[in-house]
Every structure is written in structure tokens, then in C-alpha cells.
Design an enzyme around this catalytic site. Sequence first.
Site, PDB file in Angstrom:
ATOM      1  N   GLU A   6     -34.211 -38.186  43.200  1.00 44.07           N
ATOM      2  CA  GLU A   6     -33.810 -38.821  42.069  1.00 44.07           C
ATOM      3  C   GLU A   6     -35.032 -40.283  41.588  1.00 44.07           C
ATOM      4  O   GLU A   6     -35.985 -40.929  41.271  1.00 44.07           O
ATOM      5  CB  GLU A   6     -32.792 -39.596  41.154  1.00 44.07           C
TER       6      GLU A   6
ATOM      7  N   GLN B  27     -18.151 -39.006  42.071  1.00 41.46           N
ATOM      8  CA  GLN B  27     -19.572 -38.861  41.414  1.00 41.46           C
ATOM      9  C   GLN B  27     -19.314 -39.819  40.719  1.00 41.46           C
ATOM     10  O   GLN B  27     -20.595 -40.357  39.644  1.00 41.46           O
ATOM     11  CB  GLN B  27     -20.048 -37.888  40.903  1.00 41.46           C
TER      12      GLN B  27
ATOM     13  N   LYS C 241     -19.649 -37.531  30.205  1.00 37.40           N
ATOM     14  CA  LYS C 241     -19.497 -36.089  30.217  1.00 37.40           C
ATOM     15  C   LYS C 241     -19.486 -35.675  29.160  1.00 37.40           C
ATOM     16  O   LYS C 241     -19.789 -34.827  28.545  1.00 37.40           O
ATOM     17  CB  LYS C 241     -18.990 -35.345  31.283  1.00 37.40           C
TER      18      LYS C 241
ATOM     19  N   MET D 237     -50.258 -53.012  57.166  1.00 35.63           N
ATOM     20  CA  MET D 237     -49.873 -53.922  56.310  1.00 35.63           C
ATOM     21  C   MET D 237     -48.701 -54.574  57.188  1.00 35.63           C
ATOM     22  O   MET D 237     -48.660 -56.303  57.600  1.00 35.63           O
ATOM     23  CB  MET D 237     -49.322 -53.901  55.206  1.00 35.63           C
TER      24      MET D 237
HETATM   25  C1  TPP Z   1     -39.410 -49.124  50.770  1.00 33.90           C
HETATM   26  C2  TPP Z   1     -40.693 -50.540  51.251  1.00 33.90           C
HETATM   27  N1  TPP Z   1     -40.206 -50.736  52.688  1.00 33.90           N
HETATM   28  C3  TPP Z   1     -40.392 -51.271  53.092  1.00 33.90           C
HETATM   29  C4  TPP Z   1     -41.894 -51.816  52.801  1.00 33.90           C
HETATM   30  C5  TPP Z   1     -42.631 -52.770  53.819  1.00 33.90           C
HETATM   31  N2  TPP Z   1     -44.182 -52.652  53.913  1.00 33.90           N
HETATM   32  C6  TPP Z   1     -45.361 -53.045  53.708  1.00 33.90           C
HETATM   33  S1  TPP Z   1     -46.209 -52.162  54.238  1.00 33.90           S
HETATM   34  C7  TPP Z   1     -45.519 -50.948  55.023  1.00 33.90           C
HETATM   35  C8  TPP Z   1     -46.165 -50.409  56.424  1.00 33.90           C
HETATM   36  C9  TPP Z   1     -47.149 -49.199  55.597  1.00 33.90           C
HETATM   37  O1  TPP Z   1     -47.556 -48.399  56.819  1.00 33.90           O
HETATM   38  P1  TPP Z   1     -49.079 -47.785  55.576  1.00 33.90           P
HETATM   39  O2  TPP Z   1     -48.195 -46.716  54.604  1.00 33.90           O
HETATM   40  O3  TPP Z   1     -48.618 -46.825  56.467  1.00 33.90           O
HETATM   41  O4  TPP Z   1     -49.574 -47.536  55.055  1.00 33.90           O
HETATM   42  P2  TPP Z   1     -50.866 -48.757  56.159  1.00 33.90           P
HETATM   43  O5  TPP Z   1     -50.541 -50.847  55.983  1.00 33.90           O
HETATM   44  O6  TPP Z   1     -50.710 -48.849  57.611  1.00 33.90           O
HETATM   45  O7  TPP Z   1     -52.489 -48.673  55.267  1.00 33.90           O
HETATM   46  C10 TPP Z   1     -44.263 -51.846  54.746  1.00 33.90           C
HETATM   47  C11 TPP Z   1     -43.484 -50.720  56.317  1.00 33.90           C
HETATM   48  C12 TPP Z   1     -42.079 -51.658  51.492  1.00 33.90           C
HETATM   49  N3  TPP Z   1     -43.408 -51.968  50.811  1.00 33.90           N
HETATM   50  N4  TPP Z   1     -41.288 -50.615  51.150  1.00 33.90           N
END
Ligand code: TPP
Lengths: 585, 167
Positions: A53, A116, A165, A483
Site C-alpha cells: 500500500e 483489521q 463497510k 549519504m
Molecule cells: C525510509 C528511510 N529510512 C532511512 C532513511 C535515512 N537515509 C537517508 S539516505 C540513506 C541511504 C540511502 O542509501 P542508498 O539508497 O544506497 O543511496 P546512496 O546514498 O548510496 O546514493 C538513508 C538510510 C531515509 N531517508 N528513508
Amino acid sequence: MNQDRMIGSEIVLKALCDQGVEVIFGYPGGAVLPIYDALFQQKELRHILVRHEQAAVHAAEGYARSTGKVGVVLVTSGPGATNAVTGLTDALMDSVPIVCLTGQVPTHLIGNDAFQEADTTGITRPCTKHNYLVRDTDKLARTVHEAFYVARTGRPGPVVVDLPKDILMESGPYFGPTNVEHKTYKPTVKGDADAIRQAVALIGSAKRPLIYYGGGVVNSGSAACQLLTQFVEMTGFPCTSTLMGLGAFPASHPQFLGMVGMHGTCESNWAMHGCDVMINIGARFDDRVTGRLDAFSPGSKKIHIDIDPSSINKNIEVDHAIIGDVAHVLEDMIKFWKAAQARPDKKALKDWWAQIEEWRARDCLRFNQSGKLIKPQYAIQRLYELTKDRETFITTEVGQHQMWAAQYYKFEKPYHWMTSGGLGTMGYGLPAAMGVQVAHPKALVVDIAGEASILMNIQEMSTLAQYRLPVKVFIINNEYMGMVRQWQELMHGGRYSESYSAALPDFVKLAESFGGVGLRATKPEEVDPVIEEMLAADAPVIVDVRVDPAENCFPMIPSGAPHNEMLFGPEDTQATISDEGMVLV
Amino acid sequence: MGNVAKHTIGVLVDNEAGVLARVIGLFSGRGYNIESLTVAEVDVEKELSRITVVTSGTPMVIEQIKAQLSRLVPVHKVSDLTTDGPSVERELALIKVAGSGEQRVESLRIADIFRARVVDSTSESFVFEMTGSTDKLNAFISLMIPLGLTDVSRTGVVAISRGPNPL
Ligand SMILES: Cc1ncc(C[n+]2csc(CCOP(=O)(O)OP(=O)(O)O)c2C)c(N)n1
Ligand SMILES: [Mg+2]
């Protein structure tokens, strides 16, 4: 009157049709079976069966942001509704018009911890623009129409309609969408003429002006984007965009300074820091843009145009507020500008541009593609070069790849760039791309992804296969949550706690297992051929681009730093970050 | 930034399910302070309720609170009764004092000075009803502490502007 009575589920579908809805993204369950039954017996509405979802909401967001229409979601009660919460929050933060229909247990069971059952209106109250629990079939048609009105007018946002429902199974009257106006909710679209006149006078006295625009321009519509371009050109002012505003003004235009903010260009951020009149058009002084508040653009008078009065003076106190829809306000501004006498001092403006050109000459986005490893910036730049002449839509996940996409992919038109800005939702890009592809079946739709983010909604590959949606997933695979790794490198002494992407799947085989095409590039010279191959495939594709795992995203303004304390590259990584900066996100 | 000051805000809302939760959720979610909050239906025919909320913040925060309240879909009108002209504020309290002998007489004497009414009385207790400004209620309640104060129930502030005009 009699012929206008129908059962609740039919009322819902009729209301959707009358609202011009063509597609619903959804997932069935016990509480919404009456709607699914009615769907089965009609031909007007198309239903896309997602695999989660959350993805239904992101898909509806992609659909909405690439068309300007309201995106529609249908999910069941309890877990269906709670799974939608991340998507709803995302849509709220990025002002995306969504109507989300949620099933609910029958009215007589509400509050009994029925199977649910979840307090959906309670849970979604803070993550929707508005929500409704329909307790009477007589009010059903009106409520659905009102939901669309609230979702798309003013500052757009997600609206939940919770549907017990029994309400879906009882009969009630149907009313069309005419005259559905809300008793209280009447957003201001036309800006106050005096306020606009004063703003124009201030603009006329500027010596170092800057136009700073955001997603509000895109939300206002293509007319607003054209008016923005006209305004920028007629004033001769430099302009910069937020992450959400990219595409509202052509990136190739000489007056465009690039993106502003944490990973924005040096010329944008320094122009923001040094300007004397700032004209904010449909942006919200978000913390990714402002950096340290007390050092933000210290010498400027600020004009702020926004349709949402609560955006005014929220983070930054401004000198002139104009509440209204960007297109309306810009129209008046252009009119008053033409009529006004005052013009910025030519000499001053010329000097300002000379200063900006000097900053621009630093070429802060340059990178060095040398050696055996693919630089992520290079991969995205090549993707841009090889796709710019097509009708291309780009979505992203969240992380370094998202910022590189914003920096190296140049958007000339609005509605072609979809990214999770406010919430920063990993897992956004693939389902959003799916929604875009549904809306634009013939166009090229690419999700620029990270190897970590893509796993958050990878199940949607199955949806792509089912509906033959040829979305291209372009993974910038650096084997890290890049990041996170970058922040750990810069702020936590290089202690890479839990940010390595271990045990990754074989993305090529993964694509194939979903009936798609899997491709891989590991050397710089493989990038172009792999992109060509991706473009040639009339199927969902995953491209696994193995890039330099150590690359960081620059320029960067660390949290809590002002715009003039920017890191430009590896040589700057020993920058000290203040204690106040460390607590910021 | 400006100084933190107390403001009384009147909000006219559709009396529909969840409206109070929206208002309270807005305050808690955005970290605004609620000193008191009262709500009741004021127009049965038009199904309108009126919420009076006493809050505090810098001028910028108070502006935000008003803008955020106005943004809620069922909100008709928001008015800052502290700044939008003169207004009257009142609060009602029910105050229970238990005791006997001299203390009991003393509590009754003070209640008389404060124009508090006795609404319940037993051989060992009184319940006083008192209306007035928050300060006056506070003063009375603190005088009752040494005289056997056992329970207090207060409505929170209700307020209305002076003069002929509605909210
Ligand atoms: C749902 C969610 N959980 C955690 C984060 C924190 N977060 C921001 S960027 C990142 C890493 C992303 O890694 P990747 O998809 O490999 O991208 P890259 O930075 O390596 O390009 C995380 C864990 C987030 N933004 N969203
Ligand atoms: Mg990564």
C-alpha cells in the site's frame, strides 16, 4: 430522485468517474470488497494492483506530479491503511494532491478492536491535509467530492476518506460534483494588489536581487512556470531553484544558477547569502535551503509569495508577504512591473552578475572521471546526455544519488522530475516511476536509485511486469547507504556504523526473476552501451551501475553552517562542524 | 525573535467529529503550549463550536499558531483576543474545602469577600462556585489551601471581545 439512489460502493465509483479519475492504485481486503466488486462490474476506471500500500500512494504521487491531476488510492482497513501512512506523510510534506480511500470495519464495530480495525482518521490526522470518516451513506457522494476539492485547491495535499463497510453496502442518494464548495475552506488565490505593488517597488530598488523559487510554482501549473520565466527574463535577475522547483524554469537558461541549499551550487548559495532583495516564489525556507537560520541571507529584504499563510514567517521573518496562487500573483507582478517606473540600477546589476559569474567560474560541480571506477556523477551525466532529447521523466530514491540526479540531470520543463523532498522517503522512486509510466505510457521513465533504497519497494517490479510498464531503474550502486556513510565520514570520525549494504542481491538476476531485463556496468566505458541497451528494451529494466563507493556529494553546506561555509570536495572534509550542527538532521 | 507573551485565542469551528483532536494535535505536534482550552457548541443550528485556547509564545510563534489553526479545514475563524482589541476573560471554578470549626467559618468569610457562592454544603465541607479572572481564582484557591482545600475543578478561560461585533 429514485433513479439517483445506488449502493455506497457504486456511489464511490460514480463520484470518482465524475471527478475525472481514470486510474486508481490499490490493494484489496475484507473492508473494501464491496468497492472491488463494483470495480469488477464497470469499465471506466482502471485499477493498478500494487504489491504494497505504501507503493500505491507513491504511485499516485508520481501520477499526480507528472499530470497535475489528483492521484487516487484505494486500500483496505487496518494494515492497508497503516501501510499507506508513509506515502500520505510524503504527499503532505511535498504538497501532492491525493485522495486515499480506506476501508473501515462496519460502523457498529468501530471502537471494538474488531478484526483489521485501526483508528485510521486518528492515525492519519497529522499526516493528511484533511480526513473524513463517513458515517452515513447519504453523505457519501458529497464527502468524496469534497475530498477532491480539498486535495487539489489551495496548497494541495493528501485527503483520506475512511469508508466503513456497511456504508458501502447500504443505498443512498448520488449527487454530482457541482457546487461542492466547502463551508469554511476557501483558499486565497488572488494576491493583495497593494502588497504586490509594494513588492514591485522594492524589486525596482534592488542592487543584488535573487529570485528563489520552489515546488509551489510547479503546483500552481504550467502557466505559472511560463510566467516565472517571463518575469525572470524581463527583470534580468539571477534565479535559483529548490529541489522541488527543478524544471519550473529551464535549467539551460543563462539566468539559472542551479539548485540552492545543502547540496546546491556555490553560485546559488552565495548569491542567496549576498543578495539585497530576495524574491521567494512558492518555496518555504526549508532548513535544507536556509542552513543556519541566524546567518541566513543577512543583508536582504525578503519577499515571499505563497498560497499557504502558515508558510509565511515560519522559519524566516520576511519583509513583504503576498498570499496567493503563484500564477495569479506573477501575472499581477508582471503587470505592475511593466507599469512601474523604478528599475534596478543597471550598473549595480551588472556588477552583481559579474560577481556571480566569478562564483560560477569555480565550476563547483566538476568531477574527475579517471581511473577504473565509474564516478556516480559521470553515470548520471551520461544518462542525461543520452536521454535529454526524449520525453523523459526522472524519479529518484533518497540519498547521494538523489542529490547527484538533482545536480547533473538538467530539467527544462516542469512535471518531469519527481523526488521525495520534504520527507526524504527511501523507496519512493520505483513506485512513483510506476505511477508516472501509467500516466505517460509512451514516455521514458527512469528511477535513479540507490542500491539500499531500491530494496525498500522492490516488490513493485512485479506490478511493472503485470502491467507491462517499461520503467527503467538506474541503480547507482556504491554498496553503501552513501549519504549515511558521507555523514559518518564527515561528522563521526569515519565510523561506518551499519551503513554498508551487505548481502546485496544480484540485481541482474533479480530483474530477470521479475520478468524484466537486468544489465550491469562496472567500467566507465560500459556506461554508454548499457544505457543504450536499457533504452532499447521495451520492458522493465534494472541497471546495476557499480560506482566508486567512496565518492561524496559536493558541494555541501554541513548542518548548522551558514551558506558561506561550504565544503567543495575531499580537500575540505576536515571541516569542523559545530556542536549545534551535530544535533541537526 | 521577540518576547514570550500569553495570548487568548478564540476559534470558531464546525462541530464535527474529531475537530477538537485536530486542534489539540496541532498544538502537541508542533510543540506549542496550551495553558488552558475550553470548548462547547455555541450555535446548534449551524453546528458551530467555539474553542478558547490560552497559549504563549513569541510574536512569530503566535502568528504561526493562528495561521496553522486557520489552515484546518473545519475552522471558520480565528481571533487573537489579546491583540485584536479589548476583551473580557472569565473562568469558573468549583472549589471543595473540608474542615470544621474556626477554619470552616473563615473559608466562608473569605468566600463572601470573593463573591464565591456555596453550591454544596455538608457538616464537614463546602463546595464554592466562583467566576472571575484566572488571577482572582488563583488568589482565592491559595487562600483556601490552609483552610482545608481538597479538590478543585476549573473550566479554563473563556473570552469574548468587548463591543457589538462578533468574533
Ligand atoms: C525510509 C528511510 N529510512 C532511512 C532513511 C535515512 N537515509 C537517508 S539516505 C540513506 C541511504 C540511502 O542509501 P542508498 O539508497 O544506497 O543511496 P546512496 O546514498 O548510496 O546514493 C538513508 C538510510 C531515509 N531517508 N528513508
Ligand atoms: Mg548506495
